[in-house]
Design a protein around this motif. Structure first.
Motif, PDB file in Angstrom:
ATOM      1  N   THR A 160       0.846  -1.195   0.000  1.00 27.60           N
ATOM      2  CA  THR A 160       0.000   0.000   0.000  1.00 27.60           C
ATOM      3  C   THR A 160       0.879   1.240   0.000  1.00 27.60           C
ATOM      4  O   THR A 160       1.777   1.368   0.831  1.00 27.60           O
ATOM      5  N   ILE A 161       0.648   2.152  -0.923  1.00 32.98           N
ATOM      6  CA  ILE A 161       1.411   3.396  -1.009  1.00 32.98           C
ATOM      7  C   ILE A 161       0.603   4.499  -0.335  1.00 32.98           C
ATOM      8  O   ILE A 161      -0.556   4.737  -0.683  1.00 32.98           O
ATOM      9  N   ARG A 162       1.219   5.159   0.632  1.00 34.56           N
ATOM     10  CA  ARG A 162       0.549   6.253   1.338  1.00 34.56           C
ATOM     11  C   ARG A 162       1.403   7.513   1.227  1.00 34.56           C
ATOM     12  O   ARG A 162       2.550   7.519   1.662  1.00 34.56           O
ATOM     13  N   SER A 163       0.839   8.568   0.648  1.00 34.74           N
ATOM     14  CA  SER A 163       1.512   9.856   0.591  1.00 34.74           C
ATOM     15  C   SER A 163       1.079  10.679   1.799  1.00 34.74           C
ATOM     16  O   SER A 163      -0.098  11.058   1.907  1.00 34.74           O
ATOM     17  N   ILE A 164       2.017  10.919   2.697  1.00 34.77           N
ATOM     18  CA  ILE A 164       1.713  11.611   3.947  1.00 34.77           C
ATOM     19  C   ILE A 164       2.774  12.676   4.199  1.00 34.77           C
ATOM     20  O   ILE A 164       3.973  12.414   4.099  1.00 34.77           O
ATOM     21  N   ASP A 165       2.328  13.869   4.526  1.00 34.39           N
ATOM     22  CA  ASP A 165       3.231  14.927   4.976  1.00 34.39           C
ATOM     23  C   ASP A 165       3.428  14.755   6.477  1.00 34.39           C
ATOM     24  O   ASP A 165       2.540  15.054   7.269  1.00 34.39           O
ATOM     25  N   LEU A 166       4.586  14.247   6.863  1.00 41.27           N
ATOM     26  CA  LEU A 166       4.828  13.936   8.271  1.00 41.27           C
ATOM     27  C   LEU A 166       4.902  15.184   9.145  1.00 41.27           C
ATOM     28  O   LEU A 166       4.812  15.084  10.368  1.00 41.27           O
ATOM     29  N   ASP A 167       5.085  16.351   8.529  1.00 43.21           N
ATOM     30  CA  ASP A 167       5.103  17.591   9.304  1.00 43.21           C
ATOM     31  C   ASP A 167       3.723  18.209   9.459  1.00 43.21           C
ATOM     32  O   ASP A 167       3.572  19.231  10.120  1.00 43.21           O
ATOM     33  N   SER A 168       2.717  17.600   8.854  1.00 43.21           N
ATOM     34  CA  SER A 168       1.356  18.100   9.014  1.00 43.21           C
ATOM     35  C   SER A 168       0.885  17.865  10.444  1.00 43.21           C
ATOM     36  O   SER A 168       1.157  16.822  11.040  1.00 43.21           O
ATOM     37  N   ARG A 169       0.150  18.806  10.983  1.00 37.54           N
ATOM     38  CA  ARG A 169      -0.339  18.661  12.357  1.00 37.54           C
ATOM     39  C   ARG A 169      -1.598  17.804  12.424  1.00 37.54           C
ATOM     40  O   ARG A 169      -2.112  17.543  13.512  1.00 37.54           O
ATOM     41  N   SER A 170      -2.109  17.362  11.300  1.00 36.14           N
ATOM     42  CA  SER A 170      -3.219  16.417  11.338  1.00 36.14           C
ATOM     43  C   SER A 170      -2.696  15.059  11.779  1.00 36.14           C
ATOM     44  O   SER A 170      -1.485  14.833  11.831  1.00 36.14           O
ATOM     45  N   GLU A 171      -3.584  14.145  12.102  1.00 35.32           N
ATOM     46  CA  GLU A 171      -3.177  12.810  12.524  1.00 35.32           C
ATOM     47  C   GLU A 171      -2.620  12.049  11.318  1.00 35.32           C
ATOM     48  O   GLU A 171      -3.376  11.688  10.412  1.00 35.32           O
ATOM     49  N   PRO A 172      -1.304  11.804  11.246  1.00 37.26           N
ATOM     50  CA  PRO A 172      -0.729  11.222  10.030  1.00 37.26           C
ATOM     51  C   PRO A 172      -0.909   9.720   9.899  1.00 37.26           C
ATOM     52  O   PRO A 172      -0.728   9.185   8.821  1.00 37.26           O
ATOM     53  N   PHE A 173      -1.278   9.028  10.968  1.00 39.01           N
ATOM     54  CA  PHE A 173      -1.396   7.575  10.897  1.00 39.01           C
ATOM     55  C   PHE A 173      -2.683   7.116  11.552  1.00 39.01           C
ATOM     56  O   PHE A 173      -2.933   7.398  12.721  1.00 39.01           O
ATOM     57  N   PHE A 193       9.967  15.766  17.028  1.00 35.30           N
ATOM     58  CA  PHE A 193       9.332  15.401  18.294  1.00 35.30           C
ATOM     59  C   PHE A 193       7.917  14.897  18.030  1.00 35.30           C
ATOM     60  O   PHE A 193       7.495  13.864  18.567  1.00 35.30           O
ATOM     61  N   PHE A 194       7.181  15.609  17.187  1.00 35.32           N
ATOM     62  CA  PHE A 194       5.789  15.266  16.912  1.00 35.32           C
ATOM     63  C   PHE A 194       5.663  13.882  16.298  1.00 35.32           C
ATOM     64  O   PHE A 194       4.844  13.074  16.730  1.00 35.32           O
ATOM     65  N   ILE A 195       6.466  13.583  15.280  1.00 39.05           N
ATOM     66  CA  ILE A 195       6.276  12.312  14.587  1.00 39.05           C
ATOM     67  C   ILE A 195       6.703  11.133  15.448  1.00 39.05           C
ATOM     68  O   ILE A 195       6.063  10.078  15.445  1.00 39.05           O
ATOM     69  N   LEU A 196       7.758  11.270  16.242  1.00 40.18           N
ATOM     70  CA  LEU A 196       8.161  10.177  17.133  1.00 40.18           C
ATOM     71  C   LEU A 196       7.107   9.933  18.199  1.00 40.18           C
ATOM     72  O   LEU A 196       6.802   8.784  18.541  1.00 40.18           O
ATOM     73  N   GLU A 197       6.541  11.000  18.725  1.00 39.68           N
ATOM     74  CA  GLU A 197       5.496  10.861  19.735  1.00 39.68           C
ATOM     75  C   GLU A 197       4.259  10.199  19.144  1.00 39.68           C
ATOM     76  O   GLU A 197       3.639   9.332  19.778  1.00 39.68           O
ATOM     77  N   ARG A 198       3.906  10.580  17.910  1.00 35.41           N
ATOM     78  CA  ARG A 198       2.741   9.982  17.264  1.00 35.41           C
ATOM     79  C   ARG A 198       2.973   8.504  16.979  1.00 35.41           C
ATOM     80  O   ARG A 198       2.104   7.664  17.226  1.00 35.41           O
ATOM     81  N   LEU A 199       4.146   8.166  16.472  1.00 38.27           N
ATOM     82  CA  LEU A 199       4.445   6.772  16.158  1.00 38.27           C
ATOM     83  C   LEU A 199       4.440   5.893  17.402  1.00 38.27           C
ATOM     84  O   LEU A 199       4.107   4.712  17.340  1.00 38.27           O
TER      85      LEU A 199
END
Length: 381
Positions: A160-173, A193-199
């Motif tokens: 599955t290919i997902r195009s995601i802007d990891l710097d977006s403040r929306s929920e990326p995953f 910080f944001f993306i590690l915390e979200r992951l």
């Protein structure tokens, strides 16, 4: 894994020299580098042999290049050898008792290659039997994700290919994963910080690599302090998507502050005089992380072997904060009932009947949100 930044290719650097050595050296055994209340695994050389997983990765790399060149000329494709890093990850885990493929197997049945470039790692993992999401941002991807789409069609791949802007403040995953690969991506993010915390809330394990630096260009030492160096837009590889280069201690502090524990840690490249931007003084930290923030609910065994109509399974659960959770069970889709409660615990269900399905659900304290769930079935002995 982006060993160098995805801009204009540079001459051979310390990191590429280190990778060349890794592909020909014997396996590494780790030593434990202990800090207050923590432990890190840092590698050293010992005797060993070439792993079959590494060989499979190299063979896949060659196969993918044949396919790539059949569709587009070489300059179109991401120029760095992504799959060479399977050897690095195996050496990271050597002697820890952990297996790369076992860490990718779990109840969610899915892994993610984040910063996928042309998807080489994603297609390799898919060939090994995993369901894979290839995640990248088409705006900043080397060929706008056209490469991974070409390969997906050419290989008839279910990736599955997902195009995601990891710097977006929306929920990326929205998906949950058993493991994610975040290799060579962190320093390309404005807000690491944001993306590690979200992951940390959507996966159990993370394979992470990122460029680090021991000193600034003027020789100012960085490694003993929890710092991050902010690059100029053209300072590193003439790539404006390069932002933060952490010191060794800075990266470790970021990892812990975002809800992770470090299970294994090593560095490659110029491990003595690395700098934030000089391609001849390039150092990478490579580590395996385990989430301290993910909600967990498990059943063992599952399926439950049943003899004489009744079987037993053990339910384990945990929530990552001080708030207790509640575990409910629904039998064959009927009204659920309270099974257990607490921040974490173990409870036995010794009433599992043959032919029935049991769904256990972990809720928050006021039962307003399902944190995790698992379906338990039976098998006849």
């Amino acid at each position: 894994m982006k060993l160098l930044s995805p801009g204009v290719p540079q001459r051979a650097s310390k990191i590429s020299e280190a990778l060349g050595k890794l592909l020909n050296e014997p396996t590494l055994a780790p030593r434990v580098d202990r800090g207050p209340g923590k432990s890190y695994v840092r590698s050293r050389k010992t005797r060993g042999g070439t792993s079959s997983l590494r060989d499979l990765a190299l063979a896949k790399e060659q196969e993918l290049w044949k396919t790539k060149l059949a569709y587009r000329p070489k300059p179109f494709w991401y120029p760095y050898a992504t799959l060479r890093n399977i050897a690095v990850l195996e050496r990271l885990l050597a002697g820890t008792g952990l297996d790369l493929l076992d860490l990718c197997r779990g109840k969610y049945g899915r892994v993610a290659d984040i910063g996928a470039a042309d998807g080489d790692l994603a297609f390799f993992l898919e060939e090994l039997g995993f369901s894979v999401d290839a995640v990248d941002n088409d705006y900043t991807n080397f060929n706008k994700l056209e490469g991974v789409r070409i390969l997906k069609n050419a290989l008839n791949s279910p990736v599955t290919i997902r195009s995601i802007d990891l710097d977006s403040r929306s929920e990326p995953f929205s998906e949950r994963y058993d493991a994610v690969f975040l290799l060579g991506v962190l320093y390309h993010l404005k807000n690491p910080f944001f993306i590690l915390e979200r992951l940390a809330h959507v996966t159990r394990y993370c394979f992470l690599s990122s460029r680090i630096a021991r000193q600034a260009a003027d020789g100012l030492p960085l490694s003993k302090h929890p710092l991050a160096y902010l690059l100029g837009p053209e300072e590193c590889n003439n790539d404006s998507t390069n932002f933060w280069i952490f010191s060794d201690e800075g990266l470790k502090r970021l990892i812990h502050r975002t809800g992770w524990s470090i299970l294994a840690f090593t560095t490659i490249g110029d491990t003595n005089n690395s700098m934030p931007a000089d391609p001849n003084h390039d150092e990478r930290a490579v580590c395996l992380l385990k989430s301290d923030a993910v909600f967990e609910l498990s059943a063992l065994p599952n399926p439950v072997p049943v003899s004489q109509k009744i079987g037993t399974t053990t339910i384990r659960w945990s929530t990552p904060d001080a708030c207790p959770g509640k575990v409910y069970v629904s039998i064959d889709g009927k009204k659920e009932s309270l099974f257990a409660a607490g921040r974490k615990g173990v409870a036995t269900a010794n009433w599992i009947e043959a032919g029935r399905t049991y769904e256990f659900r972990l809720y928050d304290l006021d039962r307003s949100r399902v944190l995790d769930k698992i379906s338990v079935t039976t098998s006849i002995e």
